[in-house]
Scaffold this active site. Structure first.
Site, short mmCIF file in Angstrom:
data_model
loop_
_atom_site.label_atom_id
_atom_site.label_comp_id
_atom_site.label_asym_id
_atom_site.label_seq_id
_atom_site.Cartn_x
_atom_site.Cartn_y
_atom_site.Cartn_z
N CYS A 29 0.84 -1.19 0.00
CA CYS A 29 0.00 0.00 0.00
C CYS A 29 0.87 1.24 0.00
O CYS A 29 2.10 1.15 -0.01
CB CYS A 29 -0.86 0.00 1.24
N CYS A 32 3.55 1.49 2.78
CA CYS A 32 4.82 0.81 2.54
C CYS A 32 5.72 1.69 1.68
O CYS A 32 6.91 1.81 1.91
CB CYS A 32 4.61 -0.52 1.83
N ASP A 437 0.44 -32.87 -8.98
CA ASP A 437 1.63 -33.58 -8.57
C ASP A 437 1.57 -33.63 -7.04
O ASP A 437 0.88 -32.82 -6.42
CB ASP A 437 2.85 -32.80 -9.07
N ASP A 625 7.76 -32.74 -13.77
CA ASP A 625 6.41 -32.32 -14.16
C ASP A 625 6.42 -31.43 -15.41
O ASP A 625 5.39 -31.20 -16.01
CB ASP A 625 5.74 -31.52 -13.04
#
Lengths: 729, 64
Positions: A29, A32, A437, A625
């Site tokens: 935001c 920050c 997976d 994968d």
């Protein structure tokens, strides 16, 4: 540990000011933003800091003589932000300049359409009153003066793309656009020359303006994807310990490692490069790469892959590839095969374009011939045919899909889901079976304490420090699970037994069950967590046994349930042994599971499902994968995944939780619904507008209203892809 | 109708000024962080932070 060296990320300016770009984790935001900029500004050596809230990046400039780049990262850490430096893309990068050109063309087209409209409104109102033909001609010539250079400049993206397509012997959406634009301009000039009442300069330029908006959104979407991919790479913050020729060790970011370097991998460290072992023997946990959880012996001359965990001994590795990863030949072959499968998918917009072009051209041609047969002179018949082309030009069609994609992608981004392919949304929405997976996808990549209640909070730090003192993989995993940053001192290690510190009553022990005399507790824990590794600790009369194992990702159960509720079948495909997969499947209530699969088996299974007409959503993270991720209809991978898996996936999600999978599906389905609505609206619009144009009643005024009206409706509809009531990031 | 001779170049000129402004915005990186700019306008820290508060516009360009 050796010092970090960040110098590869630093750019130097002549006046002694250095600058660096950092991806920052946790900018949410404006607060920050203010905290970072204000905090860095208080450091005297820092010249300037600027946060980019969209990209979650900060650029810092500092005086080189006064500060080392590492200090900038430390300063940000002190402010509470983890920052990861990265090499920014160069400005002269092709895609970036393409985007700037589109924006400039958009600006020119916008300017021109406004100014021509100014003249056109005068002509329209004059035409229904008593405009002086000389004034009208003057206005038309002025319009031509603006429209012709504008079309030559702002129309370039379409002309070039159409030429490319024609040279390749194909037809794309830009061919009818180009034909329409050129014919309309030529006819308008001819009409103006002959002192005619109607000229379509305004229509042409407005058409280019709307089409450019769609084109720009498409480009923006791709740019954002690329930027985020850059952030993701930086957030992984991988380092390697490089050994110099003189034996000195430096911790370098992975971006600075080049093939041929010699890298040290300590026991308990994750291997961050691909290469060949030069010295040392060890055991590797390859679960993130192959899915197999049992360790594998490795020694001189053998190949190690990024993502594997070095368990027992130190290795020196000659680097073959860092960052992007080399492949096993097997995986390489499978990847080619998988990518071939994927390319069969035709995007929604292309499907629309294939239908659109022949229909419109036939319509325009038959209009021309029809009016000729009806006895109209050819210039007038041609003019009417051209208005058909203009009015059907795919304004709404060009905006229908990119607008929804951009809105949906930013909605996904707020949920920490990164879209890597624009058409992934369409494909995700079609999925009817979800394949997971196990290792690293359904479970967390690092072993976790399965029974945290067995460890009183006040002892966490103490035991973590003890565990951190050992190189044993189980102790290392425990130290990571307990976030221990500092190792205890004066620790005695008895090989194969455990660790102890202190004397007499104050002695603390961590290690095997027998070493701590905790048989009774161990039996109870083992019954609760079959398959987990047990580690015991003892201090005086206090004894406890911790079970370490693969914990499910947070919200895994809820996600599976949500996918089922959305009508998807769920299956597990794992490279691990059946005994290791079964408990996880049982816990998640998944009955369809395949264990012990090689990468090729996974791909073959997916292909079989594809042949049965199933649209497979694959979620995976390992190197094994990757072919399956590339071959599936649509694929997701967590940010912890290996490089190759992440590169093959369409969508990457951040964080430990599995919930983004279900969230992405919901947003994708909504986006696809809106895209289809938009396309149907475009059809409806044409159904109304085309008969008017064929009848020869489409004046420039009608064309202008129809075009802007339809584009507006489509854009407003796309805005609905924003999820309602979503939390601000 | 002679007024057109003045009005038309005037309108076109104003349009060109707008186009020029758009190009300037692009080149100086005004569109690189639209979210941040929306919040930045609400910050009123320049008073306390003094001359060192944040980065001036020209620095931002260099960084953009």
């Amino acid at each position: 540990m050796a010092a970090q060296d960040l110098s590869v990320f630093v750019r130097h300016r002549d006046d002694g000011v250095a600058s660096m770009e950092l991806a920052v984790d946790g900018i949410r935001c404006a607060g920050c933003m203010q905290a970072i900029e204000g905090g860095l500004a208080r450091e005297p050596a820092i010249v300037g800091a600027r946060v980019n809230l969209v990209l979650k990046r900060v650029s810092v400039e500092w005086r080189e003589a006064l500060l080392r780049p590492e200090a900038v990262v430390e300063r940000l850490a002190a402010l509470g932000f983890k920052a990861y430096p990265f090499v920014p893309e160069r400005r002269e990068d092709g895609a970036a300049s393409e985007e700037r050109f589109l924006l400039r063309a958009l600006g020119v087209a916008g300017f021109a359409s406004m100014n021509i409209m100014l003249l056109s409104v005068a002509v329209w109102s004059g035409n229904s009153g008593d405009i002086d033909p000389v004034t009208r001609d003057f206005f038309h010539w002025l319009s031509a003066l603006i429209a012709l250079p504008t079309a030559a400049y702002a129309g370039r993206p379409f002309f070039e793309s159409a030429l490319r397509a024609l040279k390749a012997g194909a037809v794309n959406m830009d061919v009818p656009i180009t034909i329409g634009v050129v014919l309309a301009l030529v006819m308008s000039v001819a009409e103006t020359w002959n002192h005619g009442r109607h000229a379509y300069f305004d229509g042409v330029v407005m058409l280019l303006f709307f089409l450019l908006i769609g084109r720009y959104l498409d480009q923006l979407m791709r740019r954002r994807t690329r930027d985020l991919a850059g952030n993701l790479a930086a957030l992984k913050a991988e380092t390697a310990t490089r050994l110099a020729a003189d034996g000195g060790a430096t911790v370098m970011p992975i971006a600075a490692i080049v093939p041929g370097d010699l890298v040290l991998v300590r026991p308990g460290e994750r291997v961050s490069v691909d290469g060949i072992v030069e010295t040392g023997r060890s055991e590797l946990d390859q679960s993130l790469v192959t899915g197999e959880t049992a360790p594998v012996e490795i020694g001189f001359g053998q190949r190690v892959h990024a993502g594997t965990l070095n368990l027992t001994g130190a290795l020196t590795v000659r680097v073959e590839a860092a960052g992007q990863g080399t492949l096993l030949d097997e995986i390489d072959r499978l990847m080619d095969q998988a990518v071939g499968n994927r390319s069969r998918y035709v995007r929604l917009s292309d499907r629309a374009a294939r239908l659109y072009a022949p229909v419109v051209h036939t319509l325009a041609a038959s209009t021309f011939l029809g009016w000729l047969a009806f006895g109209l002179p050819w210039p007038e018949a041609l003019m009417i045919a051209v208005t058909v082309l203009i009015i059907t030009c795919p304004c709404a069609l060009g905006l229908a899909i990119p607008a929804v994609q951009v809105v949906a992608a930013s909605s996904l981004f707020k949920r920490k889901i990164m879209l890597k392919e624009g058409d992934a949304l369409e494909r995700l929405a079609e999925a009817d079976i979800a394949v997971f997976d196990k290792t690293g996808t359904l479970t967390l990549p690092e072993p976790e304490i399965l029974n945290p209640q067995a460890l009183p909070p006040e002892r966490r730090a103490e035991i973590g420090a003890l565990a951190a003192a050992s190189g044993h993989p189980l102790a290392q995993a425990l130290a990571r699970a307990l976030d221990a940053s500092r190792a205890a001192e004066d620790v005695r290690e008895e090989r194969g037994q455990g660790l102890s510190v202190g004397q007499g009553d104050d002695e603390r022990r961590l290690g095997s069950i027998a070493f701590c005399g905790a048989e009774a507790e161990a039996a109870r824990v083992a019954a609760l967590y079959p398959g987990a590794s047990l580690i015991a600790c003892r201090q005086g009369s206090f004894r406890t046994v911790l079970a370490l194992g693969q914990a499910l990702r947070p919200q895994a159960r809820e996600t599976i349930a949500a996918l089922r509720k959305a009508g998807l079948q769920v299956a597990i495909l794992s490279g691990d042994r059946f005994e290791a997969v079964a408990p996880i499947a049982a816990e998640l209530d998944v009955t369809e599971l395949h264990a012990g699969l090689m990468p090729g088996d996974k791909l073959a299974l997916l292909e079989r499902m594809g042949k049965q007409g199933r649209k497979v959503l694959m979620v995976g993270d390992g190197l094994n994968d990757a072919p399956a991720l590339a071959g599936a209809h649509v694929s997701l991978s967590p940010v912890s995944a290996t490089h190759l898996a992440q590169a093959a996936a369409d969508i990457v999600f951040l964080g430990d939780s599995l919930a983004p999978v279900a969230a992405a599906l919901t947003i994708a389905r909504k986006a696809r619904r809106l895209m289809l609505q938009n396309l149907w609206f475009a059809v409806l619009y044409n159904a109304v507008a085309v008969p008017i144009a064929i009848a020869g009643l489409a004046t420039p005024l009608v064309a202008a209203i129809a075009m802007s009206g339809s584009s507006l409706v489509v854009t407003l509809n796309a805005l609905r892809a924003r999820a309602h009531g979503e939390a601000r990031p | 109708m002679n007024i057109i001779v003045i009005l038309f170049p005037l309108a076109l000129g104003l349009g060109l000024v707008g186009l020029g402004a758009f190009f300037w915005c692009m080149r100086s990186g005004q569109y690189t962080d639209l979210d941040g700019a929306a919040w930045r306008v609400l910050q009123d820290d320049d008073a306390q932070a003094g001359p060192r508060g944040g980065v001036s516009g020209s620095d931002g360009n260099a960084l953009g």
